[in-house]
Design a protein around this motif. Structure first.
Motif, PDB file in Angstrom:
ATOM      1  N   ARG A 143      43.795  25.463  36.071  1.00  0.00           N
ATOM      2  CA  ARG A 143      43.044  26.458  36.841  1.00  0.00           C
ATOM      3  C   ARG A 143      43.650  26.606  38.226  1.00  0.00           C
ATOM      4  N   LEU A 144      43.471  27.783  38.807  1.00  0.00           N
ATOM      5  CA  LEU A 144      43.960  28.049  40.161  1.00  0.00           C
ATOM      6  C   LEU A 144      42.773  28.334  41.079  1.00  0.00           C
ATOM      7  N   CYS A 145      42.934  27.931  42.315  1.00  0.00           N
ATOM      8  CA  CYS A 145      41.914  28.195  43.325  1.00  0.00           C
ATOM      9  C   CYS A 145      42.599  28.796  44.544  1.00  0.00           C
ATOM     10  N   VAL A 146      42.294  30.049  44.799  1.00  0.00           N
ATOM     11  CA  VAL A 146      42.780  30.736  45.996  1.00  0.00           C
ATOM     12  C   VAL A 146      41.627  31.588  46.489  1.00  0.00           C
ATOM     13  N   GLN A 147      41.256  31.407  47.735  1.00  0.00           N
ATOM     14  CA  GLN A 147      40.185  32.220  48.282  1.00  0.00           C
ATOM     15  C   GLN A 147      40.480  32.539  49.738  1.00  0.00           C
ATOM     16  N   PRO A 148      40.020  33.683  50.202  1.00  0.00           N
ATOM     17  CA  PRO A 148      40.264  34.049  51.598  1.00  0.00           C
ATOM     18  C   PRO A 148      39.320  33.291  52.524  1.00  0.00           C
ATOM     19  N   THR A 149      39.678  33.248  53.789  1.00  0.00           N
ATOM     20  CA  THR A 149      38.776  32.659  54.774  1.00  0.00           C
ATOM     21  C   THR A 149      37.733  33.700  55.153  1.00  0.00           C
ATOM     22  N   GLY A 150      36.599  33.227  55.549  1.00  0.00           N
ATOM     23  CA  GLY A 150      35.528  34.124  55.959  1.00  0.00           C
ATOM     24  C   GLY A 150      34.546  34.362  54.828  1.00  0.00           C
ATOM     25  N   ASP A 151      33.553  35.169  55.124  1.00  0.00           N
ATOM     26  CA  ASP A 151      32.492  35.471  54.176  1.00  0.00           C
ATOM     27  C   ASP A 151      32.836  36.773  53.453  1.00  0.00           C
ATOM     28  N   VAL A 152      33.581  36.658  52.358  1.00  0.00           N
ATOM     29  CA  VAL A 152      34.029  37.811  51.582  1.00  0.00           C
ATOM     30  C   VAL A 152      33.221  37.859  50.288  1.00  0.00           C
ATOM     31  N   PRO A 153      32.684  39.023  49.911  1.00  0.00           N
ATOM     32  CA  PRO A 153      31.944  39.106  48.655  1.00  0.00           C
ATOM     33  C   PRO A 153      32.799  38.672  47.460  1.00  0.00           C
ATOM     34  N   THR A 154      32.154  38.065  46.479  1.00  0.00           N
ATOM     35  CA  THR A 154      32.839  37.494  45.315  1.00  0.00           C
ATOM     36  C   THR A 154      33.696  38.514  44.590  1.00  0.00           C
ATOM     37  N   TYR A 155      33.166  39.704  44.386  1.00  0.00           N
ATOM     38  CA  TYR A 155      33.921  40.712  43.627  1.00  0.00           C
ATOM     39  C   TYR A 155      35.132  41.210  44.404  1.00  0.00           C
ATOM     40  N   ASP A 156      35.067  41.189  45.738  1.00  0.00           N
ATOM     41  CA  ASP A 156      36.251  41.524  46.540  1.00  0.00           C
ATOM     42  C   ASP A 156      37.325  40.446  46.386  1.00  0.00           C
ATOM     43  N   VAL A 157      36.903  39.186  46.304  1.00  0.00           N
ATOM     44  CA  VAL A 157      37.857  38.091  46.082  1.00  0.00           C
ATOM     45  C   VAL A 157      38.539  38.289  44.738  1.00  0.00           C
ATOM     46  N   MET A 158      37.754  38.612  43.716  1.00  0.00           N
ATOM     47  CA  MET A 158      38.316  38.814  42.379  1.00  0.00           C
ATOM     48  C   MET A 158      39.267  40.012  42.357  1.00  0.00           C
ATOM     49  N   ALA A 159      38.919  41.081  43.076  1.00  0.00           N
ATOM     50  CA  ALA A 159      39.793  42.258  43.135  1.00  0.00           C
ATOM     51  C   ALA A 159      41.124  41.896  43.796  1.00  0.00           C
ATOM     52  N   ALA A 160      41.071  41.117  44.872  1.00  0.00           N
ATOM     53  CA  ALA A 160      42.301  40.697  45.545  1.00  0.00           C
ATOM     54  C   ALA A 160      43.140  39.815  44.618  1.00  0.00           C
ATOM     55  N   GLN A 161      42.505  38.912  43.888  1.00  0.00           N
ATOM     56  CA  GLN A 161      43.241  38.060  42.956  1.00  0.00           C
ATOM     57  C   GLN A 161      43.916  38.900  41.875  1.00  0.00           C
ATOM     58  N   LEU A 162      43.206  39.886  41.361  1.00  0.00           N
ATOM     59  CA  LEU A 162      43.762  40.797  40.356  1.00  0.00           C
ATOM     60  C   LEU A 162      45.011  41.500  40.894  1.00  0.00           C
ATOM     61  N   LEU A 163      44.903  42.055  42.084  1.00  0.00           N
ATOM     62  CA  LEU A 163      46.023  42.799  42.661  1.00  0.00           C
ATOM     63  C   LEU A 163      47.227  41.892  42.947  1.00  0.00           C
ATOM     64  N   TYR A 164      46.982  40.706  43.459  1.00  0.00           N
ATOM     65  CA  TYR A 164      48.083  39.775  43.729  1.00  0.00           C
ATOM     66  C   TYR A 164      48.793  39.358  42.445  1.00  0.00           C
ATOM     67  N   LEU A 165      48.031  39.071  41.397  1.00  0.00           N
ATOM     68  CA  LEU A 165      48.650  38.595  40.159  1.00  0.00           C
ATOM     69  C   LEU A 165      49.387  39.698  39.414  1.00  0.00           C
TER      70      LEU A 165
END
Length: 190
Positions: A143-165
Motif C-alpha cells: 500500500r502507498l500513503c501520500v497525502q497533502p499537508t493541511g485540511d484537504v477534503p478526502t475526495y480532493d486527495v483522491m483526485a490528486a492521487q488519480l492525476l499524479y498516478l
C-alpha cells in the motif's frame, strides 16, 4: 483578616443597597466575631433572592448569547465542510471515466493504470494508506500513503492521487515520495 472582614461587610452593604458605609442596612444582620455560629458571611433576615437574580441576569444573558453564537459558528462550519465535500466529490466524479465511476459507486474504490510504469493501482475512499499497488492477478503487493499537508477534503486527495498516478511525468516522483506499507492481512492469498 479583620480588614478582609470589613471589606466583605462593605460589599454586602453595597449589594443590599445601603448608601452609607458606616450605617448597616436594616435588612442585613451581620454576626459579630464573638457570636456563636459566626462564619464570616452576612445573613439577610429578609433575603428573597431577587437582588441576586438581578445581579446575575446580565451574566446569564451573556453566557446564553455566547452559547448561541458558538452553536451558530459550529453549524456554519459544518455547512462549509459539507459543501467542500460535495464539491470535491463532484470534481472527482468528473475526473473518472465511466468504468471508474461505476466501480467507485459500487465498491467505494476505483482502479488506475500508471502512466509510466503500467502498474495497476486501486484507490480507496480515504486519504491515509488508501492506494493499493496490485499484482497482475489482482492481489495487493503493498500500500502507498501520500497525502497533502493541511485540511484537504478526502475526495480532493483522491483526485490528486488519480492525476499524479495517470500522468507519465509525475508517477515516478509520486512513488518516490510515497510511504510504503505492507498489504493488509485480508488482502493476502493463502
Amino acid at each position: 483578616m479583620h480588614s478582609l472582614n470589613r471589606t466583605w461587610h462593605a460589599l454586602w452593604r453595597f449589594i443590599a443597597g445601603s448608601s452609607s458605609s458606616d450605617n448597616r442596612n436594616a435588612d442585613i444582620r451581620v454576626r459579630e466575631r464573638n457570636e456563636p455560629g459566626y462564619n464570616g458571611i452576612a445573613e439577610s433576615e429578609h433575603f428573597d433572592g431577587r437582588w441576586l437574580a438581578a445581579l446575575c441576569e446580565p451574566i446569564f444573558e451573556q453566557v446564553h448569547v455566547a452559547q448561541r453564537n458558538s452553536e451558530l459558528a459550529r453549524q456554519e462550519a459544518l455547512r462549509k465542510d459539507r459543501r467542500a465535500k460535495r464539491r470535491s466529490l463532484t470534481l472527482l466524479l468528473k475526473l473518472l471515466n465511466q468504468t471508474q465511476r461505476q466501480e467507485f459507486r459500487e465498491f467505494r474504490h476505483f482502479h488506475v493504470v500508471g502512466g509510466r510504469t503500467g502498474n495497476r493501482y486501486r484507490i480507496h475512499v480515504g486519504s491515509i494508506s488508501n492506494i493499493d499497488v496490485l499484482h497482475r492477478n489482482g492481489t495487493v503487493r503493498h500500500r502507498l500513503c501520500v497525502q497533502p499537508t493541511g485540511d484537504v477534503p478526502t475526495y480532493d486527495v483522491m483526485a490528486a492521487q488519480l492525476l499524479y498516478l495517470q500522468d507519465p511525468d509525475t508517477e515516478l516522483r509520486f512513488l518516490r515520495k510515497a510511504n510504503v506499507h505492507p498489504a493488509r492481512i485480508e488482502n493476502y492469498t493463502f
